[in-house]
Design an enzyme around this catalytic site. Structure first.
Site, PDB file in Angstrom:
ATOM      1  N   ASP A  97      37.707  -5.739 -38.766  1.00  0.00           N
ATOM      2  CA  ASP A  97      37.993  -5.680 -40.140  1.00  0.00           C
ATOM      3  C   ASP A  97      39.340  -6.388 -40.450  1.00  0.00           C
ATOM      4  OD1 ASP A  97      35.535  -4.454 -40.754  1.00  0.00           O
ATOM      5  OD2 ASP A  97      36.453  -2.386 -40.695  1.00  0.00           O
ATOM      6  N   ASP A 134      25.996  -1.500 -38.884  1.00  0.00           N
ATOM      7  CA  ASP A 134      27.373  -1.045 -38.757  1.00  0.00           C
ATOM      8  C   ASP A 134      27.350   0.335 -38.173  1.00  0.00           C
ATOM      9  OD1 ASP A 134      30.177  -0.917 -39.406  1.00  0.00           O
ATOM     10  OD2 ASP A 134      29.869  -1.186 -41.441  1.00  0.00           O
TER      11      ASP A 134
HETATM   12  C1  DGJ Z   1      33.070  -1.505 -41.913  1.00  0.00           C
HETATM   13  C2  DGJ Z   1      32.598  -3.198 -41.506  1.00  0.00           C
HETATM   14  O1  DGJ Z   1      33.453  -3.653 -40.725  1.00  0.00           O
HETATM   15  C3  DGJ Z   1      32.964  -4.009 -42.834  1.00  0.00           C
HETATM   16  O2  DGJ Z   1      32.706  -5.259 -42.709  1.00  0.00           O
HETATM   17  C4  DGJ Z   1      31.902  -3.259 -44.147  1.00  0.00           C
HETATM   18  O3  DGJ Z   1      30.607  -3.355 -43.544  1.00  0.00           O
HETATM   19  C5  DGJ Z   1      32.190  -1.836 -44.202  1.00  0.00           C
HETATM   20  N1  DGJ Z   1      32.207  -1.155 -42.958  1.00  0.00           N
HETATM   21  C6  DGJ Z   1      31.167  -1.195 -45.222  1.00  0.00           C
HETATM   22  O4  DGJ Z   1      31.308   0.237 -45.131  1.00  0.00           O
END
Ligand code: DGJ
Length: 724
Positions: free
Chosen positions: A548, A478
């Site tokens: 997201d 991430d």
């Molecule tokens: C952002 C990501 O896009 C999510 O899927 C998740 O992993 C969160 N970060 C975790 O902090």
């Protein structure tokens, strides 16, 4: 495929295009032609310019005016390397701040060589390919004597061209480089539309089509990553073009940092593209005997519309960008813990999740954020990549996962650091930015200065130690904030203006040293959803969490836009708990991507479990050949109509899948959908009305979804060849 040269004309040809260059009598590398395969031409025709104001030059030594040879016109001619300082004001490829203070830059052709294969790099991502041919041109700047190697690579089976650039300083003085683009392309079209894929967090890659206006239009990122806001993938297309018709050009960059796509419509109505790393606040001091490599530009031409253009990028990315061996490999159905429990979990609750996830067909369980340092919310612990043993028994969880027959994945965010971390306390200099009273935070975190070799080495060591200690099959990588406070406490004064470039290189070093030392681990990219959906990331991680936003209706738009430049095999998509549609519709939509789950699996009703199980068996039947490896066609855009409709056909045309998603209610309308791409002579049974029809019938009559459709109803239709 062939690269041929005669009389200083260089032809790059395959069955999809001709690209023709000419080293003219002044040693200017001219651009003559790019388009459908071309048979006959004369240099004079392709260089002709009526206007004669800028077709002469003055030789101060001889004190005499001369006419340029080969119809060269310093204001209007099409060139491969546009220099600063002369009459060409359409945007330069390169700009050097010369020792005498001027910005006069002028690169002239010296030589060429043709070879099998493509350029490689130790610091940058590059295309991998065995079966290709390259031509490398050497050019030299008249004042600084900087040497440019400009390489074009082509494949027999692809409309995509790769252009690579490297600049050498083989003089005794340093060279102050202010701008260097990976691609300059002068197009012969005078009217084009620009497609950009813009957005924000949870709204990534919305399609926008605008007419290229006069002047310069810039699509760029200055966020230190390719960003949610713009994407490096851009298209130029003739105004009458559509999915199946018209001329179009696509552009992308093997790069994840700041970029700049610049399109200029000039005084003669001609259009120039300059594409490369962002030059705002950029300069690079090239010391004697140093060189700088620029990201490879990949670009493609289609005279058959946008679907064909997208398919050429999809094939190229699957064959030559994502790590070798990934394409064609089975991808397990992922269950990710994030939306189900965020950071609120225990060893037992995760084991319960795993058991329930297994019941609905999940094959790989991912423990997301919250397992390390003392992290229970997003204010701490980034930088401390060791297990929070008070919270979770990682070995027990992994063993359980493997014992019940699932693979195991773990989340990391290596490019970031929290003030509340041991790493920050030990190394405050690892943070990007001036250490002063106001330093920008994003999600309570700093950006790790990846231009700092020590910071990279420390974090790589920590991450590798976890990967070497535990039996991990998958990593989600991430990156949850944009870059600001662009100042590296590590770099000297003369490298500060290259900080974005050097940080991006540092990130690639991290990728390489972690990914390449763990070849059996499957990596997925992520950046607050799709904030780093680019070819640089895909070169190391074969799929990227697309957004997201897991509301399936919003996802229709996001996945649709992403698919213009990137194959479905790279678009990571999950069924979430979002209540706006049924689980069936949610999983139909997630199916047009990599497919996985992300909710509390212990809360599913029996009927929801049944719906998901049905899609898991469809996944095994059809997903690999049709979605991950097939040819995708956009049939109806949710941006322009009430329907999303995509169709994907396996390469050997024996199977296909159609997703039709209705947005608003429209009663019993006729909804004809014609289906291209099947073999016209083969017969196919479809799962909608179970009728057997030919590929020819589906292409010309198609399906008619005349029936009552509620908001967000989806129809998924399988097609299978019926052999006699
Ligand atoms: C952002 C990501 O896009 C999510 O899927 C998740 O992993 C969160 N970060 C975790 O902090």
């Amino acid at each position: 495929m062939s690269i041929k040269t005669e009389d200083r004309i260089f032809r790059l040809d395959n069955k999809y295009f001709s690209y023709i260059l000419y080293a003219d009598k002044q040693n200017i590398l001219r651009h003559l032609y790019y388009g459908n395969p071309l048979n006959d031409f004369e240099v004079d025709d392709l260089t002709y310019i009526a206007r004669d104001w800028s077709n002469t030059y003055y030789n101060a030594n001889e004190e005499k005016e001369h006419i340029y040879e080969d119809n060269y016109n310093s204001m209007a001619s099409h060139v491969e390397v546009a220099s600063d300082g002369n009459n060409d004001k359409k945007g330069s490829t390169i700009c050097i701040h010369q020792k005498d203070g001027s910005f006069y830059t002028d690169f002239r052709y010296e030589s060429y060589r043709i070879y099998q294969g493509a350029p490689k790099s130790d610091v940058l991502p590059y295309i991998h390919s065995k079966d290709c041919e390259s031509i490398e041109f050497t050019l030299r700047d008249i004042l600084s004597h900087a040497k440019m190697l400009l390489t074009f690579t082509i494949h027999e089976d692809s409309p995509v061209i790769t252009r690579s650039t490297e600049l050498f300083n083989d003089s005794d003085d340093s060279i102050d480089l202010n701008r260097i683009m990976s691609l300059t392309l002068d197009l012969s079209n005078t009217e084009l539309d620009l497609f950009n894929f813009h957005g924000d967090w949870a709204l990534e890659r919305f399609v926008e089509r605008t007419k290229v206006p006069h002047g310069t239009t810039v699509i760029s990122s200055r966020y230190g990553r390719s960003s949610h806001v713009e994407n490096p993938f851009c298209i130029l297309a003739t105004p009458n073009s559509n999915e199946n018709y018209g001329e179009c050009y696509g552009f992308n960059l093997l790069w994840s940092g700041n970029f700049r796509f610049e399109v200029t419509k000039g005084r003669y109505q001609d259009i120039r593209v300059n594409y490369g790393i962002e030059d705002t606040n950029f300069s690079y001091l090239l010391k004697p005997n140093e060189s700088i490599e620029l990201p490879q530009a990949i670009f493609s031409y289609s005279s058959n519309g946008l679907n064909h253009l997208s398919q050429s990028f999809h094939d190229f990315i699957r064959n030559h960008i994502v790590p070798e061996g990934c394409f064609g490999k089975y991808r397990p159905i992922i269950f990710n813990s994030w939306e189900g429990c965020f950071m609120d979990f225990t060893t037992d609750s995760i084991i319960n999740y795993m058991n329930s996830a297994k019941e609905i067909g999940a094959e790989l369980f991912v423990l997301d954020d919250g397992w390390f340092g003392h992290r229970n919310d997003d204010t701490s612990s980034l930088g401390d990549w060791y297990v929070n043993t008070k919270k979770i028994d990682l070995k027990k969880v992994i063993d359980h996962c493997h014992n019940i027959g699932m693979k195991f994945g773990l989340w990391f965010e290596p490019e970031m650091i929290n003030a509340d971390s041991d790493l920050y306390k030990a190394h405050p200099e690892y943070v990007l930015g001036h250490r002063m009273s106001e330093m920008c935070l994003g999600r309570h975190q700093f950006v790790l200065d990846t231009a700092n070799d020590n910071a990279v080495t420390d974090v790589v060591k920590q991450v590798n130690s976890i990967l070497d200690t535990y039996d991990i099959d998958y990593v989600k990588w991430d990156n949850n904030r944009e870059v600001s406070d662009n100042f590296s406490q590590y770099l000297n004064r003369d490298r500060q203006e290259s900080v974005d470039y050097l940080m991006t290189l540092g990130t690639y070093r991290m990728y390489r040293e972690i990914v390449e030392s763990h070849p059996s681990i499957f990596f997925e990219g992520c950046a607050s959803g799709g904030g780093k959906f680019d070819l640089g990331v895909l070169r190391y991680f074969p799929q990227i969490w697309c957004s997201d936003e897991t509301d399936p209706v919003q996802r229709l738009y996001i996945q649709y836009g992403t698919g213009y430049g990137y194959p479905l095999s790279t678009i990571s998509s999950h069924v979430s708990k979002c209540p706006v549609t049924s689980y069936q519709s949610k999983s139909n939509i997630a199916f047009f991507g990599t497919y996985g789950y992300e909710f509390n699996p212990t809360k599913l009703t029996d009927s929801e479990k049944e719906e998901l199980k049905e899609n898991a068996s469809r996944y095994h039947r059809i997903h690999q050949d049709v979605i991950l490896e097939g040819d995708m066609y956009r049939l109806s855009s949710p941006f322009d109509s009430n329907y999303f409709c995509e169709f994907s056909v396996s390469k050997n045309k024996d199977k296909a899948l159609l997703l039709f998603a209705n947005i608003l209610k429209e009663g019993n309308y006729y909804r004809f959908v014609k289906l291209p791409g099947l073999d016209p002579d083969k017969m196919y049974i479809n799962s909608y009305d179970n009728k057997v029809r030919s590929g020819n019938y589906y292409a010309n009559v198609g399906m008619n979804f005349i029936r009552w459709l509620n908001e967000f109803d989806t129809i998924l239709v399988e097609f299978e060849e019926v052999k006699e």
